[in-house]
Design an enzyme around this catalytic site. Structure first.
Site, PDB file in Angstrom:
ATOM      1  N   TYR A  18      11.788 -17.199   8.561  1.00 35.83           N
ATOM      2  CA  TYR A  18      11.478 -15.870   8.009  1.00 35.83           C
ATOM      3  C   TYR A  18      10.312 -15.306   8.826  1.00 35.83           C
ATOM      4  CZ  TYR A  18      10.595 -12.607   4.090  1.00 35.83           C
ATOM      5  OH  TYR A  18      10.416 -11.500   3.309  1.00 35.83           O
ATOM      6  N   ARG A  71      14.611  -0.217  11.810  1.00 35.56           N
ATOM      7  CA  ARG A  71      13.157  -0.434  11.655  1.00 35.56           C
ATOM      8  C   ARG A  71      12.952  -1.890  11.297  1.00 35.56           C
ATOM      9  NH1 ARG A  71      10.677  -3.023   8.332  1.00 35.56           N
ATOM     10  NH2 ARG A  71      10.255  -1.885   6.450  1.00 35.56           N
ATOM     11  N   LYS A  89      16.520 -13.410   5.445  1.00 39.74           N
ATOM     12  CA  LYS A  89      16.377 -13.085   4.012  1.00 39.74           C
ATOM     13  C   LYS A  89      17.353 -13.943   3.199  1.00 39.74           C
ATOM     14  CE  LYS A  89      13.410  -9.510   4.219  1.00 39.74           C
ATOM     15  NZ  LYS A  89      12.219  -9.233   3.435  1.00 39.74           N
ATOM     16  N   GLU A 160      17.953  -3.548   3.918  1.00 36.43           N
ATOM     17  CA  GLU A 160      16.745  -4.100   4.534  1.00 36.43           C
ATOM     18  C   GLU A 160      16.479  -3.458   5.885  1.00 36.43           C
ATOM     19  OE1 GLU A 160      15.070  -6.825   2.799  1.00 36.43           O
ATOM     20  OE2 GLU A 160      13.537  -6.125   4.201  1.00 36.43           O
ATOM     21  N   ASP A 161      15.239  -3.062   6.069  1.00 36.73           N
ATOM     22  CA  ASP A 161      14.753  -2.591   7.374  1.00 36.73           C
ATOM     23  C   ASP A 161      15.563  -1.425   7.945  1.00 36.73           C
ATOM     24  OD1 ASP A 161      12.892  -4.493   6.872  1.00 36.73           O
ATOM     25  OD2 ASP A 161      13.144  -5.587   8.741  1.00 36.73           O
ATOM     26  N   ASP A 183      14.889  -3.352  -0.404  1.00 32.94           N
ATOM     27  CA  ASP A 183      13.794  -4.319  -0.492  1.00 32.94           C
ATOM     28  C   ASP A 183      12.475  -3.745   0.029  1.00 32.94           C
ATOM     29  OD1 ASP A 183      12.671  -6.891  -0.881  1.00 32.94           O
ATOM     30  OD2 ASP A 183      12.981  -7.368   1.232  1.00 32.94           O
ATOM     31  N   ASP A 184      12.532  -2.936   1.071  1.00 31.21           N
ATOM     32  CA  ASP A 184      11.285  -2.416   1.658  1.00 31.21           C
ATOM     33  C   ASP A 184      10.611  -1.399   0.747  1.00 31.21           C
ATOM     34  OD1 ASP A 184      11.385  -3.765   4.322  1.00 31.21           O
ATOM     35  OD2 ASP A 184      13.346  -2.806   4.251  1.00 31.21           O
ATOM     36  N   ASN A 333       4.032  -6.326   9.103  1.00 27.11           N
ATOM     37  CA  ASN A 333       4.577  -7.505   9.775  1.00 27.11           C
ATOM     38  C   ASN A 333       5.137  -7.136  11.145  1.00 27.11           C
ATOM     39  OD1 ASN A 333       4.235  -9.201   7.473  1.00 27.11           O
ATOM     40  ND2 ASN A 333       6.021  -8.230   6.544  1.00 27.11           N
ATOM     41  N   ASN A 378       4.020 -10.567   0.298  1.00 21.13           N
ATOM     42  CA  ASN A 378       5.303 -10.336   0.978  1.00 21.13           C
ATOM     43  C   ASN A 378       6.391 -10.229  -0.080  1.00 21.13           C
ATOM     44  OD1 ASN A 378       7.901 -11.132   2.351  1.00 21.13           O
ATOM     45  ND2 ASN A 378       6.521 -11.129   4.112  1.00 21.13           N
TER      46      ASN A 378
HETATM   47  N1  LIG Z   1       4.488  -7.281   3.328  1.00 20.30           N
HETATM   48  C1  LIG Z   1       5.668  -6.840   2.968  1.00 20.30           C
HETATM   49  O1  LIG Z   1       6.323  -7.374   2.055  1.00 20.30           O
HETATM   50  C2  LIG Z   1       6.254  -5.640   3.658  1.00 20.30           C
HETATM   51  C3  LIG Z   1       7.341  -4.982   3.081  1.00 20.30           C
HETATM   52  C4  LIG Z   1       7.876  -3.839   3.703  1.00 20.30           C
HETATM   53  C5  LIG Z   1       7.335  -3.401   4.895  1.00 20.30           C
HETATM   54  N2  LIG Z   1       6.300  -4.089   5.447  1.00 20.30           N
HETATM   55  C6  LIG Z   1       5.731  -3.663   6.734  1.00 20.30           C
HETATM   56  O2  LIG Z   1       5.214  -2.362   6.592  1.00 20.30           O
HETATM   57  C7  LIG Z   1       5.288  -1.686   7.833  1.00 20.30           C
HETATM   58  C8  LIG Z   1       5.802  -0.283   7.600  1.00 20.30           C
HETATM   59  O3  LIG Z   1       7.092  -0.297   7.069  1.00 20.30           O
HETATM   60  P1  LIG Z   1       7.798   1.074   6.618  1.00 20.30           P
HETATM   61  O4  LIG Z   1       9.199   0.749   6.288  1.00 20.30           O
HETATM   62  O5  LIG Z   1       6.994   1.763   5.595  1.00 20.30           O
HETATM   63  O6  LIG Z   1       7.736   1.869   8.003  1.00 20.30           O
HETATM   64  P2  LIG Z   1       7.859   3.416   8.247  1.00 20.30           P
HETATM   65  O7  LIG Z   1       8.147   3.568   9.690  1.00 20.30           O
HETATM   66  O8  LIG Z   1       8.785   4.006   7.248  1.00 20.30           O
HETATM   67  O9  LIG Z   1       6.387   3.980   7.943  1.00 20.30           O
HETATM   68  C9  LIG Z   1       5.259   3.772   8.732  1.00 20.30           C
HETATM   69  C10 LIG Z   1       4.183   4.761   8.283  1.00 20.30           C
HETATM   70  O10 LIG Z   1       2.951   4.411   8.921  1.00 20.30           O
HETATM   71  C11 LIG Z   1       2.351   5.610   9.420  1.00 20.30           C
HETATM   72  N3  LIG Z   1       1.475   5.290  10.550  1.00 20.30           N
HETATM   73  C12 LIG Z   1       1.822   5.037  11.835  1.00 20.30           C
HETATM   74  N4  LIG Z   1       0.720   4.864  12.584  1.00 20.30           N
HETATM   75  C13 LIG Z   1      -0.347   4.994  11.756  1.00 20.30           C
HETATM   76  C14 LIG Z   1      -1.743   4.956  11.953  1.00 20.30           C
HETATM   77  N5  LIG Z   1      -2.273   4.701  13.147  1.00 20.30           N
HETATM   78  N6  LIG Z   1      -2.550   5.163  10.882  1.00 20.30           N
HETATM   79  C15 LIG Z   1      -2.018   5.423   9.668  1.00 20.30           C
HETATM   80  N7  LIG Z   1      -0.691   5.476   9.424  1.00 20.30           N
HETATM   81  C16 LIG Z   1       0.135   5.273  10.457  1.00 20.30           C
HETATM   82  C17 LIG Z   1       3.510   6.499   9.795  1.00 20.30           C
HETATM   83  O11 LIG Z   1       3.098   7.853   9.889  1.00 20.30           O
HETATM   84  C18 LIG Z   1       4.451   6.229   8.634  1.00 20.30           C
HETATM   85  O12 LIG Z   1       4.098   7.042   7.559  1.00 20.30           O
HETATM   86  C19 LIG Z   1       6.121  -2.571   8.756  1.00 20.30           C
HETATM   87  O13 LIG Z   1       5.264  -3.257   9.633  1.00 20.30           O
HETATM   88  C20 LIG Z   1       6.763  -3.564   7.833  1.00 20.30           C
HETATM   89  O14 LIG Z   1       6.930  -4.830   8.442  1.00 20.30           O
HETATM   90  C21 LIG Z   1       5.748  -5.187   4.852  1.00 20.30           C
HETATM   91  O1  LIG Z   2      10.522  -9.153   6.140  1.00 16.95           O
HETATM   92  C1  LIG Z   2       9.377  -9.252   5.667  1.00 16.95           C
HETATM   93  O2  LIG Z   2       8.641 -10.229   5.937  1.00 16.95           O
HETATM   94  C2  LIG Z   2       8.831  -8.254   4.687  1.00 16.95           C
HETATM   95  C3  LIG Z   2       9.380  -6.879   4.771  1.00 16.95           C
HETATM   96  O3  LIG Z   2      10.689  -6.790   4.301  1.00 16.95           O
HETATM   97  C4  LIG Z   2       9.226  -6.202   6.101  1.00 16.95           C
HETATM   98  O4  LIG Z   2      10.105  -5.412   6.452  1.00 16.95           O
HETATM   99  O5  LIG Z   2       8.192  -6.419   6.742  1.00 16.95           O
HETATM  100 MG   LIG Z   3      11.950  -5.516   5.311  1.00 15.91          MG
END
Ligand SMILES: NC(=O)c1ccc[n+]([C@@H]2O[C@H](COP(=O)([O-])OP(=O)(O)OC[C@H]3O[C@@H](n4cnc5c(N)ncnc54)[C@H](O)[C@@H]3O)[C@@H](O)[C@H]2O)c1
Ligand SMILES: O=C(O)C[C@H](O)C(=O)O
Ligand SMILES: [Mg+2]
Length: 491
Positions: A18, A71, A89, A160-161, A183-184, A333, A378
């Protein structure tokens, strides 16, 4: 790998099957490819998806994880190479939720890629064309969903993604037609809410104080907006006031603080856009540093996908937080994309912070025998329980109330002693137990909403008559567990 080895050593193996290793695998997938896993539906298969689905060799499929690769984590558009994510996943579903590995299906919808490097890579395995858009795109996803639910009406589909626009649009399009979730948007929100509730307790406040928490969210994408929507729902539930529920939340994207003055304000971000009159000293597009200095937040939460945006100056500014124990959630991530490292967080923001990251980091040794605890915020803590709870209840849909129940269950898992040490989430070693509890609370919420249609021989009435403990027992008993025949029989 033997599944039992994975289950018994989940803490060691989760970072391999993962996040973060799965990200590296996706980046190099075409070069690493040896044999196919899962199914690929290409835009060229239009009109054929029903027969393709009926050609899948397993008679029963319980869980499907679907991506279009647009993404992948914080790594951007990786086209078909993103198949690693559904595979990872679903490996977690097997390990954490005991979903039978013969009943899982990782899926890639290959609708092209806008990643020029991949389009020029001779080893790239997917369609060499820009991504389909608009109605053309939606008709492909529609056809896939219809085909899946025609053959397996009780399957659960996890999106997802997907890039933000399709993440929201497909969720709205299908959530009341099929048993599916994103999931996101939703999984991340549930896990973040559990962590935010834990933070209130860690700060020595009562849970009823959650609406007063000042939270700065960095990243207005599918994940950041999902978190804020769920946090607002929780505040509205606590205070009974819907309208002012977002007043202590601040949202930034790549162009800084989002206010109502933002030109072409995204409608999804609009409910969280600040009224400039409301925020003295902060203008539209104010930088993160300005916002942290002015707001003095209790929580700084990153879902921006940008490594290092919580830089030294920002972290030092958090020392002025009104809270004695400010929390930092660097949730992006994989590891390189985390908004800050754990070591930097404790170094610059102070030793009394609460810290969580999306990718795993080692605990930080602070000297004098003190340890800076690292939580892994996460969505892996919730999606297995949501999938299993939905499956075993035979839920028609997955509702906000089921997500609230899942998040509250995860939050209540932690003892005061753990919370005082800054531990917001249980050890991943107990993931099967966590999933049984979360699955049971999801099931009970489905029953309460009259959406549970039953599973196998267990009908809706049987489900409704189960006590809380009986429900947890039912969920645990229905987890698949590997039993291997010995190669050498003992005499
Ligand atoms: N920990 C978890 O469980 C988890 C879950 C989902 C997503 N994520 C992570 O979150 C991140 C974003 O995912 P998403 O689906 O929302 O992406 P997304 O592309 O939909 O959104 C990204 C956002 O970040 C903003 N951004 C970009 N650069 C920036 C900066 N310098 N300062 C402030 N904001 C900025 C963009 O304008 C946008 O609004 C990814 O890295 C993903 O891996 C983590
Ligand atoms: O895949 C992960 O580790 C969490 C989340 O779904 C992500 O997109 O970052
Ligand atoms: Mg994801």
């Amino acid at each position: 790998m033997l599944v039992s080895v994975l289950i018994d050593n989940i803490k060691d193996f989760a970072p391999i099957i993962y996040t973060p290793t799965v990200g590296l695998v996706c980046q190099n997938y075409s070069g690493l490819f040896r044999r196919p896993r899962g199914m690929y539906f290409s835009a060229k298969d239009k009109g054929e998806m029903m027969s393709m689905i009926y050609n899948w060799p397993s008679e029963k499929v319980d869980m499907i994880v679907l991506t279009d690769g647009s993404r992948i984590l914080g790594l951007g558009d990786l086209g078909v190479q993103g198949i690693g994510i559904p595979i990872g996943k679903l490996d977690m579903y097997v390990a954490a939720a005991g979903i039978n590995p013969q009943r899982i299906l990782p899926v890639m919808l290959d609708v092209g890629t806008n990643n020029q490097k991949l389009l020029e890579d001779p080893l790239y395995l997917g369609l060499r064309q820009p991504r389909f858009e608009g109605e053309e795109y939606l008709s492909i996803v529609d056809e896939f969903m219809e085909a899946v639910f025609t053959r397996w009406p009780k399957a659960i589909v996890q999106f997802e993604d997907f890039q933000m626009k399709w993440a929201f649009e497909t969720l709205e399009r299908y959530r009341k037609r099929f048993c599916m979730f994103n999931d996101d948007i939703q999984g991340t929100a549930g896990v973040a809410l559990a962590g935010l509730l834990g933070t209130v307790r860690a700060q020595g406040r009562s849970l009823a104080d959650f609406p007063n928490q000042k939270i700065v969210v960095v990243g207005a994408g599918s994940a950041g907006l999902g978190v804020l929507s769920m946090a607002v729902q929780a505040v509205a539930k606590m205070t009974g006031k819907g309208k002012t529920a977002a007043q202590n939340f601040f949202l930034l994207d790549k162009d800084g603080l989002i206010t109502k003055e933002r030109k072409s304000l995204d409608p999804a971000a609009a409910p969280f856009a600040k009224d400039p009159g409301q925020i003295v000293g902060l203008r539209e597009g104010a930088s993160l540093l300005e916002v942290v200095k002015k707001v003095k937040p209790d929580v700084l939460l990153g879902l921006s996908g940008v490594g290092g945006v919580f830089n030294e100056e920002v972290l030092k500014a958090l020392r002025e937080s009104e809270s004695s124990k400010p929390a930092i959630f660097a949730m992006s991530n994989p590891t390189m994309n985390a908004e800050c490292t754990a070591a930097d967080a404790f170094k610059h923001a102070g030793e009394n912070i609460v810290f969580a990251s999306g990718s795993p980091f080692e605990n930080v040794l602070l000297g004098n025998g003190k340890v800076g605890y690292v939580n892994q915020a996460n969505n892996m803590y919730l999606f297995p329980g949501i999938g299993l709870g939905a499956l075993l209840s035979g839920a028609r849909f997955i509702t906000d109330r089921m997500w609230q129940a899942a998040a509250e269950c995860l939050a209540s898992y932690m003892t005061d002693e753990e919370i005082q040490k800054g531990i917001l989430y249980p050890s991943i070693n107990s993931i099967r137990h966590i999933t049984a509890e979360v699955g049971a609370s999801v099931l009970r919420a489905a029953v309460a909403e009259e959406l549970a249609e039953g599973h196998g021989d267990v009908g809706p009435k049987d489900l409704a008559h189960m006590s809380k403990e009986e429900t947890v027992g039912y969920v645990s008993r229905n987890m698949w567990f590997p039993i291997y025949s010995p190669l050498v029989h003992e005499k």
